[in-house]
Design a protein around this motif. Structure first.
Motif, short mmCIF file in Angstrom:
data_model
loop_
_atom_site.label_atom_id
_atom_site.label_comp_id
_atom_site.label_asym_id
_atom_site.label_seq_id
_atom_site.Cartn_x
_atom_site.Cartn_y
_atom_site.Cartn_z
N THR A 1 0.81 -1.21 0.00
CA THR A 1 0.00 0.00 0.00
C THR A 1 0.85 1.27 0.00
O THR A 1 0.31 2.36 -0.24
CB THR A 1 -0.94 0.04 1.22
OG1 THR A 1 -0.16 0.00 2.43
CG2 THR A 1 -1.91 -1.13 1.20
N ASP A 2 2.15 1.14 0.26
CA ASP A 2 3.01 2.32 0.27
C ASP A 2 4.45 1.91 0.02
O ASP A 2 4.93 0.92 0.60
CB ASP A 2 2.89 3.06 1.60
CG ASP A 2 3.53 4.44 1.54
OD1 ASP A 2 3.37 5.12 0.52
OD2 ASP A 2 4.21 4.82 2.51
N LYS B 1 2.93 0.24 -4.92
CA LYS B 1 1.57 0.33 -4.41
C LYS B 1 0.58 -0.35 -5.35
O LYS B 1 0.59 -0.12 -6.55
CB LYS B 1 1.18 1.79 -4.23
CG LYS B 1 -0.22 2.01 -3.68
CD LYS B 1 -0.51 3.49 -3.50
CE LYS B 1 -1.93 3.72 -2.98
NZ LYS B 1 -2.22 5.17 -2.80
N GLY C 1 1.86 -2.06 4.02
CA GLY C 1 0.97 -2.94 3.29
C GLY C 1 0.29 -3.89 4.25
O GLY C 1 0.44 -3.77 5.48
N ILE D 1 -8.73 -4.46 -0.41
CA ILE D 1 -8.37 -3.85 0.88
C ILE D 1 -9.58 -3.82 1.81
O ILE D 1 -9.45 -4.08 3.02
CB ILE D 1 -7.81 -2.43 0.66
CG1 ILE D 1 -6.43 -2.51 0.00
CG2 ILE D 1 -7.72 -1.67 1.98
CD1 ILE D 1 -5.85 -1.16 -0.39
#
Length: 289
Positions: free
Chosen positions: A49-50, A66, A88, A133
């Motif tokens: 996620t990053d 990402k 993440g 997610i």
């Protein structure tokens, strides 16, 4: 011999035994500082996620960012760039968690991204990332308020994620050649037999006899299903294991050759060089972490 750290599932983390969990990458990075190269004793689906960086599964190296997902099965060797992959979700679970729900013991192996060592371990999500997610967070919320009677809810959510990702994986990879297209029973069984017995048995005839078919027919099936010969499937597995041992152990070349059932070290070296273009020692010196 260098021993790779293996992490077992914390089954009683929430009191009662629970074989599923969701962890944030930012919270587990500190545990990997000393054991960057590791194995997991369970299934793992990691959603970034990053950040961005390299993620290795066995000898395969992927560049992730990402929205990317990495899949790993029990006992695969893993390493990821903990400095640049900043966060993440890791959805982790044991096979037993699903076996008590499904009658099919091979359910996980039938998923495109968990089809043995031949699977492509990376999937890039697009607009589907938000949906996945959301489901992962629902699992986390269920776990945080966990009660024994809620296991079926968790299994249903996990099943939804697994099947959704399988559908996306097949659609994404059908045109790029990464997905497995092993559609018949003999080919599926052959791959499973090779995954189990490749160290002891290198001959096509051994596996053909197990399947009660001729070596030529087995070869035709595998070429049709995978685009390579049955012999190459076996050789790919041997090379894959040899590379892991060269990179992640200090075993001598002769010990590696013996563990892969090569009586003659010189033959193993010639085989490895023919398949990779390098001698085992050259490969180790060039690629060892």
């Amino acid at each position: 011999m260098y021993r790779i750290k293996q992490y077992a599932f914390h089954k009683t983390k929430y009191g009662e035994e629970l074989l599923i969990d969701v962890v944030r990458l930012k919270n587990i990075k500190k545990y990997l500082k000393e054991d960057a190269i590791h194995r997991l004793g369970y299934y793992d689906i990691t959603l970034i996620t990053d950040g961005y960086g390299k993620f290795k599964i066995d000898e395969k190296e992927y560049y992730v960012r990402k929205g990317d997902i990495i899949f790993s099965s029990p006992n695969q060797i893993r390493w990821w760039d903990i400095d640049n992959i900043t966060d993440g979700y890791a959805l982790i679970f044991e096979k037993e968690f699903l076996l008590t729900f499904f009658n099919d013991p091979d359910f996980l192996e039938h998923l495109s991204y968990f089809k043995g060592s031949h699977a492509f371990n990376k999937l890039s999500l697009k607009e589907e990332a938000a949906h996945i997610i959301r489901l992962i967070n629902e699992i986390k919320q269920e776990i945080d308020s966990y009660k024994e009677k809620d296991k079926h809810i968790l299994r249903a959510l996990l099943y939804q994620i697994l099947k959704s990702l399988d559908r996306i994986y097949i659609l994404r990879n059908s045109s790029s050649g990464n997905t497995e297209n092993v559609k018949n029973r003999h080919a599926d069984t052959f791959i499973k037999l090779v995954d189990i017995g490749y160290k002891q048995n290198h001959s096509i005839r051994h596996y053909a006899d197990k399947l009660c078919i001729t070596p030529n027919y087995l070869n035709e099936l595998i070429k049709s299903a995978m685009g390579i010969s049955a012999k190459q499937v076996i050789q790919n597995k041997l090379i894959q294991e040899a590379k892991k041992m060269l990179l992640y152990t200090s075993d001598s070349i002769s010990d590696i050759a013996a563990s892969l059932n090569y009586e003659n070290t010189s033959y193993f070296i010639r085989f490895f060089r023919k398949q990779t273009g390098h001698t085992p020692l050259q490969y180790r010196n060039t690629n060892k972490p």
